[in-house]
Design a protein around this motif. Structure first.
Motif, short mmCIF file in Angstrom:
data_model
loop_
_atom_site.label_atom_id
_atom_site.label_comp_id
_atom_site.label_asym_id
_atom_site.label_seq_id
_atom_site.Cartn_x
_atom_site.Cartn_y
_atom_site.Cartn_z
N ARG A 59 -2.74 -0.31 1.67
CA ARG A 59 -3.90 0.57 1.64
C ARG A 59 -3.46 1.98 1.27
O ARG A 59 -2.32 2.39 1.51
CB ARG A 59 -4.61 0.57 2.99
CG ARG A 59 -5.37 -0.71 3.26
CD ARG A 59 -6.37 -0.61 4.39
NE ARG A 59 -5.74 -0.46 5.69
CZ ARG A 59 -6.38 -0.63 6.85
NH1 ARG A 59 -7.66 -0.95 6.86
NH2 ARG A 59 -5.75 -0.48 8.00
N ILE A 93 -4.55 6.28 1.43
CA ILE A 93 -4.86 7.17 2.54
C ILE A 93 -5.42 8.49 2.04
O ILE A 93 -5.10 8.93 0.92
CB ILE A 93 -3.61 7.42 3.40
CG1 ILE A 93 -3.95 8.13 4.71
CG2 ILE A 93 -2.57 8.23 2.61
CD1 ILE A 93 -2.78 8.25 5.68
N THR A 96 -7.97 10.46 9.39
CA THR A 96 -7.45 9.78 8.21
C THR A 96 -8.37 8.63 7.84
O THR A 96 -8.91 7.94 8.70
CB THR A 96 -6.03 9.21 8.43
OG1 THR A 96 -6.00 8.43 9.63
CG2 THR A 96 -5.00 10.32 8.52
N ARG A 135 -8.12 5.13 5.64
CA ARG A 135 -7.27 4.19 4.91
C ARG A 135 -8.13 3.56 3.81
O ARG A 135 -9.24 3.09 4.07
CB ARG A 135 -6.71 3.11 5.84
CG ARG A 135 -5.82 3.67 6.94
CD ARG A 135 -4.49 4.17 6.42
NE ARG A 135 -3.69 4.76 7.49
CZ ARG A 135 -2.40 5.07 7.37
NH1 ARG A 135 -1.78 4.86 6.22
NH2 ARG A 135 -1.74 5.61 8.39
N ALA A 185 -4.68 3.03 -3.02
CA ALA A 185 -4.17 1.73 -2.60
C ALA A 185 -3.56 1.00 -3.79
O ALA A 185 -3.86 1.30 -4.95
CB ALA A 185 -5.30 0.90 -2.00
N GLY A 234 -1.75 -2.69 6.10
CA GLY A 234 -2.77 -1.67 6.29
C GLY A 234 -2.27 -0.25 6.15
O GLY A 234 -3.04 0.69 6.00
N GLY A 235 -0.95 -0.07 6.19
CA GLY A 235 -0.38 1.26 6.08
C GLY A 235 -0.35 1.75 4.64
O GLY A 235 -0.78 1.07 3.71
N SER A 236 0.17 2.96 4.48
CA SER A 236 0.23 3.59 3.16
C SER A 236 1.64 4.09 2.91
O SER A 236 2.28 4.66 3.80
CB SER A 236 -0.73 4.79 3.09
OG SER A 236 -2.03 4.42 3.51
#
Length: 459
Positions: free
Chosen positions: A199, A201, A329, A331, A369, A400-402
């Protein structure tokens, strides 16, 4: 197994205890990039990385930036072989809250088969797997089967403000075939994963100002806007009752989730009850109509990361606070533009802001993303290396992180990226008691070493 790999595995096994002690030395350095008081510590960590690069046989240099330095190293003696660019970061998150650590954050401690310290998994421990795998080849076999370039930065945890400039001004020097990043996680214990999607951000901050200073809540309460009350209303207005984000245009560019993607995610061995148990909660929550994995990996979010405002000390203090701030933030998923989302978020907050409160909005950083081809030949090579080290075939996941540098590698260098994580989602990244399972550190180092071989024999 070929003879060189046997030598590599022997070297890794014979030096595993030393590797662990060297990692402990790395973790003792409080390289918190967000805190200016640790500027010298961040530089010390950079020097440590340079020393490790040189010890592994790389030509290395410390590259100064407007912020914290970048560690660059290379080994370019494998004529005709692919060139791999390895990225990581030596800076870490602040250790707060300190009182929730069982042992001090920068005093690495082994218990229950894990090494506990800030940065153990994110990202010092994972960076170290690649440095030690290089050493295994140069010292154990005499040379590497591929060409390697390393970029290890010290500002990832604060937005990588100077990285893009370094990449853009060093395009020819960084020319490579594929990038490798280990800043993600396995899917589950003993079940390694290759991440083919991240993803994006957008990070921002909203501040509400009311009276020119804190005021007596009895004398002024009910006659002027309370910034903290107003901020609570703003935050509540960012989602509806079904968990959908109420920001103008938030979902406009997102295509429906493909059926084959939903099937792929549904086939993963995800245990929701165990997920809840690990988090210490009794129910999931999120956008209606999607599974927990879909919400975590392929749907966008909007979250408040922190709120400050008003009196925070012990006991009561009856005031109308003069100001309050929230850090937010979002996502993002493919097709969402970070700049458009930030503009929509600002518009929504201003729409909800009551008279008598002045709103200030600031954007910090953002990136889009990305989703990669899960059938690429580089991923096929990574699968073989990981299976050799972990004993099982890795699963294909999204995350799910960036990792903003993934976007930079693609846009500035034209590079695709292998996202290979050796840690666990339960390793408490960014939280108290961060740790790295020693078995994962060792298996990750072995997988890294095998990866260089597998990339060298690609068809």
């Amino acid at each position: 197994m070929t003879a060189p790999l046997e030598k590599i595995d022997e070297y890794l096994t014979g030096n595993s205890n030393r590797f662990l002690e060297e990692l402990k030395a790395f973790l003792r350095i409080p390289s918190v990039s967000a805190d200016s008081r640790h500027k010298d510590d961040v530089r010390q960590a950079a020097r440590f990385v340079i020393d490790q690069m040189q010890a592994a046989g790389l030509t290395a240099e410390l590259v100064e930036t407007a912020g914290h330095p970048i560690c660059y190293g290379h080994w370019l003696h494998a004529a005709g072989a692919p060139t791999v660019l390895v990225y990581g970061h030596y800076d870490v998150q602040p250790p707060d809250p300190l009182d929730q650590w069982v042992t001090p954050a920068f005093e690495p401690t082994i218990r229950d088969g894990c090494l506990f310290a800030r940065g153990a998994t994110d990202d010092k421990g994972q960076v170290f797997t690649h440095l030690k795998s290089i050493e295994a080849w140069t010292k154990g076999a005499g040379s590497l089967p591929v060409n390697l370039k390393f970029v290890i930065e010290g500002e990832e945890e604060v937005g990588s403000n100077n990285l893009d400039r370094f990449l853009e001004t060093n395009k020819s020097r960084l020319d490579s075939d594929v990038a490798v990043i280990s800043d993600t996680s396995q899917f589950a214990p003993d079940l390694p994963a290759i991440t083919y999607g991240l993803r994006g951000i957008v990070a921002c901050e909203v501040t509400l100002r009311g009276p020119n200073q804190d005021k007596h809540s009895g004398v002024f309460g009910g006659a002027i806007a309370n910034p903290v009350n107003a901020l609570a209303k703003l935050i509540a207005g960012l989602h509806d009752a079904e968990g959908r984000v109420q920001v103008p245009g938030f979902y406009d560019e997102i295509p429906p989730l493909a059926s084959d993607e939903r099937k792929r995610l549904a086939a993963l061995p995800f245990d929701e009850s165990q997920f809840l148990k690990e988090l210490g909660i009794d129910a999931v929550w999120g956008e209606a109509g999607y599974t927990t994995l879909e919400r975590r990996w392929v749907r966008p979010t909007c979250d408040v990361n922190g709120i400050t405002g008003g009196y925070q000390g012990e006991g009561p203090k009856t005031i109308i606070p003069a100001r309050t701030t929230a850090k937010i933030t979002c996502r993002l998923v493919p097709h969402q533009d970070p700049e458009k989302i930030a503009a929509g978020l600002a518009a929504r907050l201003r729409e909800l802001c009551p008279p008598g409160a002045k709103l200030e909005f600031r954007t910090w950083h953002g990136c889009p993303a990305f989703v990669f081809d899960p059938t690429s030949r580089y991923i096929s090579a990574a699968k073989k290396a990981i299976k050799a080290a972990f004993g099982v075939e890795p699963v294909m996941i999204r995350e799910g992180g960036s990792i903003p540098v993934v976007a930079s590698f693609q846009s500035l260098l034209g590079l695709g990226t292998l996202l290979l994580g050796w840690g666990q989602n339960t390793d408490n990244l960014h939280g108290p008691n961060e740790h790295f399972h020693i078995a994962d550190f060792e298996r990750g180092t072995r997988a890294s070493a095998h990866l260089w071989y597998e990339l060298s024999v690609l068809n």
